[in-house]
Design an enzyme around this catalytic site. Structure first.
Site, PDB file in Angstrom:
ATOM      1  N   LYS A 219       1.115  -1.077  -0.371  1.00 21.41           N
ATOM      2  CA  LYS A 219       0.108   0.004   0.411  1.00 21.41           C
ATOM      3  C   LYS A 219       0.550   1.218  -0.294  1.00 21.41           C
ATOM      4  CE  LYS A 219      -4.214  -1.877   1.522  1.00 21.41           C
ATOM      5  NZ  LYS A 219      -5.294  -2.402   2.963  1.00 21.41           N
ATOM      6  N   ARG A 253      -3.853  -9.807   5.840  1.00 23.92           N
ATOM      7  CA  ARG A 253      -4.177 -10.374   4.279  1.00 23.92           C
ATOM      8  C   ARG A 253      -2.724  -9.751   3.445  1.00 23.92           C
ATOM      9  NH1 ARG A 253      -6.312  -6.950   0.359  1.00 23.92           N
ATOM     10  NH2 ARG A 253      -7.078  -8.108  -1.224  1.00 23.92           N
TER      11      ARG A 253
END
Ligand code: PT1
Length: 283
Positions: A219, A253
């Site tokens: 991210k 995740r």
């Protein structure tokens, strides 16, 4: 947790392997070749240590375009149908849409992962009827708008408040407590500082007593702190996973399954050493 007949043991932290079924990830999403490649990737992630595979047909990266219901179904259902019978671990369906939740669980998915925390009309009822566990994630805005100057007075407090409200909505809608997981939603309507504050104080959300899921993999918060492009974010992402597990996260995740699995199982051995009176055994 019982994920439609497949057990998910959260006594030790697990990796949720990411399987995006979008045109950019598997050429054309839906055709025979891309379905087969996705199935192979799912199997490979289980070999690398994934305890659950998360399948999604709609990107939720900042600015991503929404996908129609039919398009999302066409992408994910063939992959779930082929993967579910051959995997020993459960599959989760990453969707906001009630119809996709229903079809995915019918096709063999054992968990619902909703970045919208079942706020779509009809989503609570659809999820309730499937009988599978549900991950409720915090998001401010939508993927199109969420990074337009998000503001909080106290991000940890406000994310916690939101998750409590969604828990109550689910309980009122007939979803039992023991089917719920929580996720603070790293990167979803938060500045870099908000994301760092949330991870710094993650133990406060762990104290709610629900299994915690977190996702940092590749991210932009990593890119912003480290000045790294998306292909070079694996190592700092693993550091974030370790910090999350240290504070009580149950599921991480990630795209980088093997490295993340090794890191978080090592963390759990240190974290749990006082309970482990008969020797260390991580696997
Ligand atoms: C997540 C998550 C998710 N993340 C759950 N599901 C994504 N439960 C998809 C960026 O800032 O954290 N938890 N499903 C991916 N979403 C993003 C968001 C990807 C932000 C990238 C960014 O780069």
């Amino acid at each position: 947790m019982d994920c439609a007949g497949k057990p998910l043991d959260l006594s030790r932290p697990e990796v949720m392997g990411i399987l995006n079924i979008t045109p950019d990830s598997f050429s054309d999403g839906g055709d025979f070749f891309s379905t087969n490649r996705a199935v192979e990737r799912g199997r490979a992630m289980v070999t690398e240590g994934a305890g659950i595979i998360d399948i999604g047909g709609e990107s939720s990266r900042p600015g991503a375009e929404p996908v129609t219901e039919q398009e999302e179904l066409d992408r994910v259902i063939p992959v779930i149908e082929q993967l579910a019978p051959v995997l020993e671990v459960p599959i989760s369906i990453d969707t906001r849409k009630p119809a996709v939740m229903r079809a995915a669980v019918n096709a063999g998915a054992g968990m619902i992962n909703d970045i919208n925390a079942l706020r779509e009309p009809g989503a609570i009822e659809a999820a309730m009827k499937t009988g599978v566990p549900v991950c409720l994630m915090h998001m401010r805005g939508t993927p199109q708008t969420m990074q337009d100057a998000p503001e909080y007075t106290d991000v940890v407090e406000e994310v916690g408040q939101f998750l409590q409200e969604r828990i109550l909505a689910c309980l009122a809608g007939g979803i039992s407590r023991d089917r719920l997981l929580l996720d603070p939603g790293f990167g979803f309507g938060k500045t870099v500082v908000h994301n760092l504050q949330l991870l710094n104080q993650l133990h406060k959300l762990a104290a709610f007593g629900y299994p915690l899921l977190v996702g940092f993999s590749r991210k932009s918060m990593i890119g912003a702190v480290m000045d790294l492009d998306i292909d070079n974010r694996t190592h700092p992402g693993i550091a974030l996973a370790a910090l999350a597990v240290w504070q009580g996260a149950h599921i991480v995740r990630s795209h980088d399954v093997r490295a993340t699995w090794q890191a978080i199982r090592m963390c759990a051995a240190v974290r749990d050493v006082l309970d482990n009176r008969d020797g260390v055994k991580v696997r």
